[in-house]
Scaffold this active site. Structure first.
Site, PDB file in Angstrom:
ATOM      1  N   HIS A  48     -14.186   1.591  -5.536  1.00  0.00           N
ATOM      2  CA  HIS A  48     -13.619   0.776  -4.456  1.00  0.00           C
ATOM      3  C   HIS A  48     -12.864   1.610  -3.432  1.00  0.00           C
ATOM      4  O   HIS A  48     -12.636   1.157  -2.310  1.00  0.00           O
ATOM      5  CB  HIS A  48     -12.722  -0.333  -5.024  1.00  0.00           C
ATOM      6  CG  HIS A  48     -11.416   0.136  -5.570  1.00  0.00           C
ATOM      7  ND1 HIS A  48     -11.191   0.334  -6.923  1.00  0.00           N
ATOM      8  CD2 HIS A  48     -10.239   0.445  -4.969  1.00  0.00           C
ATOM      9  CE1 HIS A  48      -9.949   0.723  -7.115  1.00  0.00           C
ATOM     10  NE2 HIS A  48      -9.349   0.813  -5.949  1.00  0.00           N
ATOM     11  N   ASP A  50     -16.786   0.814 -11.552  1.00  0.00           N
ATOM     12  CA  ASP A  50     -15.871   1.188 -10.462  1.00  0.00           C
ATOM     13  C   ASP A  50     -15.561   2.681 -10.445  1.00  0.00           C
ATOM     14  O   ASP A  50     -14.403   3.086 -10.304  1.00  0.00           O
ATOM     15  CB  ASP A  50     -14.576   0.376 -10.557  1.00  0.00           C
ATOM     16  CG  ASP A  50     -13.769   0.416  -9.247  1.00  0.00           C
ATOM     17  OD1 ASP A  50     -14.329   0.831  -8.224  1.00  0.00           O
ATOM     18  OD2 ASP A  50     -12.575   0.044  -9.271  1.00  0.00           O
ATOM     19  N   SER A  97      -5.100   4.645  -6.815  1.00  0.00           N
ATOM     20  CA  SER A  97      -6.461   4.376  -7.287  1.00  0.00           C
ATOM     21  C   SER A  97      -7.318   5.636  -7.211  1.00  0.00           C
ATOM     22  O   SER A  97      -7.368   6.313  -6.181  1.00  0.00           O
ATOM     23  CB  SER A  97      -7.115   3.284  -6.448  1.00  0.00           C
ATOM     24  OG  SER A  97      -6.577   2.030  -6.751  1.00  0.00           O
TER      25      SER A  97
END
Length: 449
Positions: A82, A117, A190
């Site tokens: 993402h 992901d 992230s």
């Protein structure tokens, strides 16, 4: 008074344990920090227009920041899928020898595994320090861990906490588990590493649960075992190779069991069976409850899903089944999930398929190849079958499977035409590619190198 005696003894000791702890953490940070990068992504995405109607979708060019970790000294970097979603250009800030300094280099996407992901990036820099992966199954609840990355864009940051849970499954029907940690993780973390006291990667920080938007002690990281599984496949194919059995599974919950009047309320229930698939051939039916895999009891979809993730097909799995009052075991074949892009790689030739200006290997879409891409909106163009990074390639993000339909408004039908159009654009002049990605047409803009 035991704690007081301990404090007195510690204070009279020649070595202060707090100083030792601090020194150990400093040494760990010094060891790990050179492997952690900041990922800067330019993308088109929806933007908030405050005074506009909520149904009014506005697209704007935005810059987002995430983190990543060097997993191979050859310039391969792992981050979250993402983080680079919708990317038009990606840059990576590599740490310098002095704290707070670094160098910015362009990065390209090698592959994305959206199922878990994860994304693999490549920079044209070698000799980078790489972070080793922790051994599978070595993570323990309560052990100290450290989150590295760029929270809120603050590069080269580190926080400390413990492993709250080693196998947290937020969605019982999804085949993903995470390492849960109370280590402070925020936006920008992230894709960064979660590291143990040995300086090993135990997970990739992925998301948080929060009412405030900031860290509330509920952070989740993709386990290093999945990273170890995905990395070689992303590097070789640009996507995950995995097996399939031809059935859809859900975790059996007490409420689901009660509604269906089942005798047991633990296991995995078969929600669908693909006609003619391996599961149907093995005699499995909708509503069956699966209770074991190769003799090992299961109570959720994870063990079977992990078995499929790690399989390339051509094997059989023994499944324990309960159907009403009958219990039996059946062998189900695991077959490789078909991917037409893999079939296209057989047609590649490093010499004739290369488009050096884009750093790709392409294949022109012909009448023979078009049936492999039935969802294609326009059956003409050049499909990106693989990456071939090389010096002088333009700074543009092309993914495996993208189809190039035009260059600066001129339609592309062959590789020769694509190479000629790219070569005709003078250095530093703008180039606009019309591409098709995941069934959607879009423009990519960049300058000729």
């Amino acid at each position: 008074m035991t704690w007081l005696v301990a404090v007195v003894l510690a204070s009279t000791s020649s070595v202060n344990p707090l100083v030792q702890l601090s020194g150990s953490i400093e040494a760990l940070v010094k060891q790990v920090s050179p492997t952690v990068v900041q990922v800067v992504v330019a993308a088109y995405t929806t933007v908030d227009q405050g005074n506009r109607a909520q149904a009014d979708l506005v697209m704007g060019r935005q810059r987002s920041i995430g983190s990543g970790v060097v997993i191979d000294a050859g310039g391969y970097i792992v981050t979250n899928g993402h983080v680079v979603d919708g990317a038009r250009a990606i840059q990576v800030v590599i740490p310098g020898e002095k704290a707070g300094r670094g160098r910015t280099v362009d990065a390209k996407i090698v592959g994305i595994a959206r199922e878990i992901d994860l994304a693999l990036l490549k920079v044209d820099v070698t000799g980078l320090p790489a972070l080793p992966l922790a051994a599978p199954g070595s993570v323990r609840q309560g052990e100290l861990v450290f989150a590295f990355g760029s929270p809120e864009g603050l590069r080269d940051s580190v926080t400390m906490g413990v492993v709250s849970a080693t196998d947290r499954q937020p969605d019982p029907d999804a085949p993903m588990v995470y390492i849960q940690t109370d280590t402070p993780i925020n936006h920008g973390n992230s894709g960064g590493p979660l590291v143990n006291v040995k300086g090993e990667l135990v997970g990739i920080n992925t998301f948080i649960l929060s009412n405030s938007g900031g860290s509330e002690g509920l952070g989740f990281a993709i386990p290093s075992s999945l990273v170890a599984l995905a990395y070689p496949k992303l590097r070789q194919f640009g996507h995950l190779h995995r097996g399939e059995m031809g059935m859809v599974l859900q975790t059996l919950t007490p409420k689901l069991a009660a509604g269906l009047a089942l005798a047991r309320d633990a296991g995995v229930i078969v929600a669908d069976v693909v006609a003619g698939g391996a599961a149907e051939r093995a005699g499995i039916q909708i509503g069956d409850v699966l209770v074991s895999v190769d003799g090992q009891p299961i109570d959720n979809v994870l063990p079977l899903a992990m078995r499929l993730f790690t399989s390339n097909g051509d094997e059989r799995v023994s499944i324990g089944v309960v159907r009403g009052e009958r219990a039996f075991t059946t062998d189900v074949a695991v077959v490789a999930r078909t991917n037409d892009l893999d079939r296209l790689t057989d047609l590649l030739d490093p010499e004739t398929s290369a488009v050096p200006e884009l750093g790709i290997l392409g294949i022109a879409i012909t009448e023979e190849i078009a049936p492999l891409l039935p969802a294609l909106r326009a059956p003409v163009g050049v499909i990106v079958a693989a990456h071939a990074p090389q010096g002088g390639a333009a700074d543009v993000v092309l993914l495996t499977g993208d189809v190039i339909h035009s260059v600066n408004g001129v339609r592309v039908a062959t590789l020769a035409a694509l190479r000629a159009l790219m070569a005709a654009v003078r250095a530093h002049n703008p180039i606009v590619l019309q591409i098709e990605r995941n069934g959607q047409l879009q423009f990519l803009t960049f300058d000729a190198s």
